[in-house]
Design a protein around this motif. Structure first.
Motif, PDB file in Angstrom:
ATOM      1  N   SER A  60       0.864  -1.022  -0.018  1.00  0.00           N
ATOM      2  CA  SER A  60       0.084  -0.028   0.058  1.00  0.00           C
ATOM      3  C   SER A  60       0.885   1.360   0.116  1.00  0.00           C
ATOM      4  O   SER A  60       0.432   2.283  -0.632  1.00  0.00           O
ATOM      5  N   LEU A  61       2.037   1.271   0.596  1.00  0.00           N
ATOM      6  CA  LEU A  61       2.864   2.325   0.795  1.00  0.00           C
ATOM      7  C   LEU A  61       3.342   2.557  -0.884  1.00  0.00           C
ATOM      8  O   LEU A  61       3.611   3.762  -1.236  1.00  0.00           O
ATOM      9  N   ALA A  62       3.837   1.430  -1.467  1.00  0.00           N
ATOM     10  CA  ALA A  62       4.118   1.501  -2.740  1.00  0.00           C
ATOM     11  C   ALA A  62       2.969   2.157  -3.595  1.00  0.00           C
ATOM     12  O   ALA A  62       3.135   2.989  -4.540  1.00  0.00           O
ATOM     13  N   SER A 239      -2.703  11.951   0.895  1.00  0.00           N
ATOM     14  CA  SER A 239      -2.879  10.453   0.940  1.00  0.00           C
ATOM     15  C   SER A 239      -1.641   9.963   1.403  1.00  0.00           C
ATOM     16  O   SER A 239      -1.922   9.211   2.355  1.00  0.00           O
ATOM     17  N   GLN A 240      -0.675  10.215   0.885  1.00  0.00           N
ATOM     18  CA  GLN A 240       0.779   9.541   1.185  1.00  0.00           C
ATOM     19  C   GLN A 240       1.263   9.812   2.356  1.00  0.00           C
ATOM     20  O   GLN A 240       1.607   8.984   3.167  1.00  0.00           O
ATOM     21  N   LEU A 241       1.180  11.296   2.588  1.00  0.00           N
ATOM     22  CA  LEU A 241       1.634  11.532   4.160  1.00  0.00           C
ATOM     23  C   LEU A 241       0.715  10.962   5.240  1.00  0.00           C
ATOM     24  O   LEU A 241       1.147  10.622   6.176  1.00  0.00           O
ATOM     25  N   ARG A 242      -0.605  10.880   4.711  1.00  0.00           N
ATOM     26  CA  ARG A 242      -1.395  10.274   5.853  1.00  0.00           C
ATOM     27  C   ARG A 242      -0.955   8.732   5.925  1.00  0.00           C
ATOM     28  O   ARG A 242      -0.917   8.252   7.167  1.00  0.00           O
ATOM     29  N   ALA A 243      -0.821   7.992   5.060  1.00  0.00           N
ATOM     30  CA  ALA A 243      -0.180   6.565   5.157  1.00  0.00           C
ATOM     31  C   ALA A 243       1.135   6.429   5.658  1.00  0.00           C
ATOM     32  O   ALA A 243       1.004   5.703   6.767  1.00  0.00           O
ATOM     33  N   TYR A 244       2.048   7.337   5.317  1.00  0.00           N
ATOM     34  CA  TYR A 244       3.137   7.308   6.095  1.00  0.00           C
ATOM     35  C   TYR A 244       3.108   7.587   7.732  1.00  0.00           C
ATOM     36  O   TYR A 244       3.584   6.904   8.649  1.00  0.00           O
ATOM     37  N   GLY A 245       2.447   8.589   7.839  1.00  0.00           N
ATOM     38  CA  GLY A 245       2.467   8.962   9.306  1.00  0.00           C
ATOM     39  C   GLY A 245       1.125   8.148   9.990  1.00  0.00           C
ATOM     40  O   GLY A 245       1.790   7.733  11.233  1.00  0.00           O
ATOM     41  N   ILE A 258      -6.687   0.059   6.500  1.00  0.00           N
ATOM     42  CA  ILE A 258      -7.110   1.261   5.712  1.00  0.00           C
ATOM     43  C   ILE A 258      -7.463   0.995   4.262  1.00  0.00           C
ATOM     44  O   ILE A 258      -8.560   1.146   3.802  1.00  0.00           O
ATOM     45  N   ARG A 259      -6.176   0.246   3.684  1.00  0.00           N
ATOM     46  CA  ARG A 259      -6.294   0.038   2.252  1.00  0.00           C
ATOM     47  C   ARG A 259      -7.319  -0.991   2.175  1.00  0.00           C
ATOM     48  O   ARG A 259      -8.119  -1.266   0.823  1.00  0.00           O
ATOM     49  N   GLY A 260      -7.428  -1.941   2.857  1.00  0.00           N
ATOM     50  CA  GLY A 260      -8.419  -3.067   2.869  1.00  0.00           C
ATOM     51  C   GLY A 260      -9.862  -2.566   2.788  1.00  0.00           C
ATOM     52  O   GLY A 260     -10.775  -3.058   2.074  1.00  0.00           O
ATOM     53  N   ALA A 261     -10.299  -1.619   3.635  1.00  0.00           N
ATOM     54  CA  ALA A 261     -11.605  -1.057   3.833  1.00  0.00           C
ATOM     55  C   ALA A 261     -11.914  -0.247   2.533  1.00  0.00           C
ATOM     56  O   ALA A 261     -13.002  -0.303   1.910  1.00  0.00           O
TER      57      ALA A 261
END
Length: 432
Positions: A60-62, A239-245, A258-261
């Motif tokens: 998901s990060l990628a 969206s990326q910063l939220r994922a990293y954070g 989150i990605r699963g939802a």
């Protein structure tokens, strides 16, 4: 005695034909996005079921990093194409597509090299996935550029065929990736099959991308391109910063949840994204033919998407646990808790896309940029603030509240832009 044909009688067939043409273009947009989203959904399900929550978080990060790069390409290359070359003569379209696709290919090469270097330097679990993403980025971005080019020409059928080629090529690639059993293998399978579709797009269009024309394209459309670049990157970057954070605050597994939802809303998101491929072009056509109808068109578009999201989310709440486990495996139980906030977040985003399409059609890049920056700040603040307060669930609810605020911002800016447009006409469509 010869019957007299009134003006209204002559207008009705024209309106009916225009309505059928619009329905046809929207239908191909939905069909194309269904094919594209099915491919992405299949990859996500394979990774979630095969490698577990943590590996799915790495993937998901990628994925969100690819989303940022994709929006860089769209802002510089394909968004100006959609605004200025939708429904123009074929010669003008072909020249513009050659340069815009060359710009997309150049973005993929430059940022792909950066991802490769970062991936090699980071190492560990995340590094190989990013290195492989860097290898496949040029093909991914070129394939996306063909889709936008076909929709600008009103040839959504070709975009659908191109995504169908991607899906067919993906099947054997996923089989090989499953045998290897790593996130990097799935990234290569996904991106490599996109490269096959990108080559197919060259034959479909009869156009060869011109990377040497990228500089000319960027210079000619810098008034839109650079603002759309910042606008798009602020969206995907948030969206990326939220994922990293979220990964740093709660853990990488939370990113996978989150990605699963979000995957559970995959079919509806396919509709949302499919419409987004054609809404700017259609809004531009409405603006040229009947400017007074642009506001109602955008309201119908955004309101319809919001209602559809709520209906889909309601249906998800009725899904039995056994079915959810069959789809997402061990990710299901955590993802199911987020259905309500994620659905509300998608509904808010859908409502805002109607106003965003109107602002793009009006060509008021400065105003749409301002709206996007405010909406992205709300999204990032809500997502990370919620994570600090209540973990993964808090992040999902924070994003739901933020998208509602962001949608209000978009509509306020569209209302002002429409008022200004009634006083100052927009410029003519440019030719290369």
């Amino acid at each position: 005695m010869t019957p007299v044909t009134t003006e209204g009688e002559r207008t009705r067939p024209k309106a009916a034909n225009a309505g059928r043409a619009l329905a046809g273009r929207l239908s191909w947009g939905l069909a194309d996005q269904a094919a594209s989203s099915l491919s992405n959904f299949a990859v996500g399900i394979y990774v979630a079921r095969s490698l577990g929550v943590t590996a799915f978080g790495v993937f998901s990060l990628a994925w969100v990093t690819y989303g940022v790069v994709l929006n860089v390409s769209r802002g510089l290359a394909t968004d100006p194409l959609m605004v200025r070359f939708s429904g123009v003569p074929d010669a003008a379209w072909r020249g513009a597509v050659a340069r815009s696709s060359g710009a997309a290919l150049g973005v993929g090469a430059v940022l792909g090299a950066a991802c490769l270097v970062v991936g090699v330097g980071v190492g560990g679990r995340v590094g190989p996935a990013f290195a492989c993403l860097g290898v496949v980025l040029p093909g991914l971005l070129l394939q996306d550029a063909w889709r936008f080019a076909f929709f600008a020409a009103g040839a959504g059928r070709k975009a659908f065929v191109n995504d169908l080629v991607w899906g067919i090529a993906l099947v054997p690639a996923l089989v090989v990736a499953a045998r290897v059993g790593s996130v990097a293998a799935f990234v290569l399978a996904w991106g490599g099959s996109a490269a096959v579709a990108a080559v197919c797009g060259c034959f479909q269009s009869g156009i060869r991308p011109r990377p040497t024309g990228a500089r000319q394209w960027l210079r000619a459309h810098r008034d839109l391109g650079y603002r759309y670049l910042v606008e798009n990157v602020s969206n995907s970057g948030a969206s990326q910063l939220r994922a990293y954070g979220l990964g740093a605050i709660v853990g990488v597994g939370a990113v996978g949840v989150i990605r699963g939802a979000e995957l559970l809303l995959g079919p509806f998101l396919a509709v949302l994204m499919g419409l987004s491929l054609v809404t700017v072009a259609e809004a531009a056509r409405v603006l040229r033919r009947a400017p007074h109808r642009l506001g109602p068109f955008c309201l119908l578009l955004g309101g319809g998407q919001a209602v559809a999201a709520l209906l889909w989310g309601g249906a998800l709440l009725l899904v039995p646990g056994r079915v959810g486990e069959l789809v997402l495996g061990g990710v299901w139980h955590s993802a199911a808790e987020l259905i309500v906030p994620v659905t509300l977040g998608v509904a808010g985003a859908g409502l805002g896309t109607g106003a965003a399409a109107g602002l793009r059609a009006l060509g008021v890049a400065r105003r749409s940029l301002r709206a996007q920056l405010l909406a992205s700040a709300c999204y990032l603040g809500g997502g990370l603030g919620g994570a600090v307060a209540a973990g993964t669930v808090g992040s999902a609810w924070g994003v739901a509240a933020a998208t509602a605020c962001g949608s209000a911002v978009w509509w306020l800016h569209l209302r002002t832009a429409l008022r200004e447009h009634r006083q100052i006409p927009i410029p003519e469509v440019r030719t290369p």
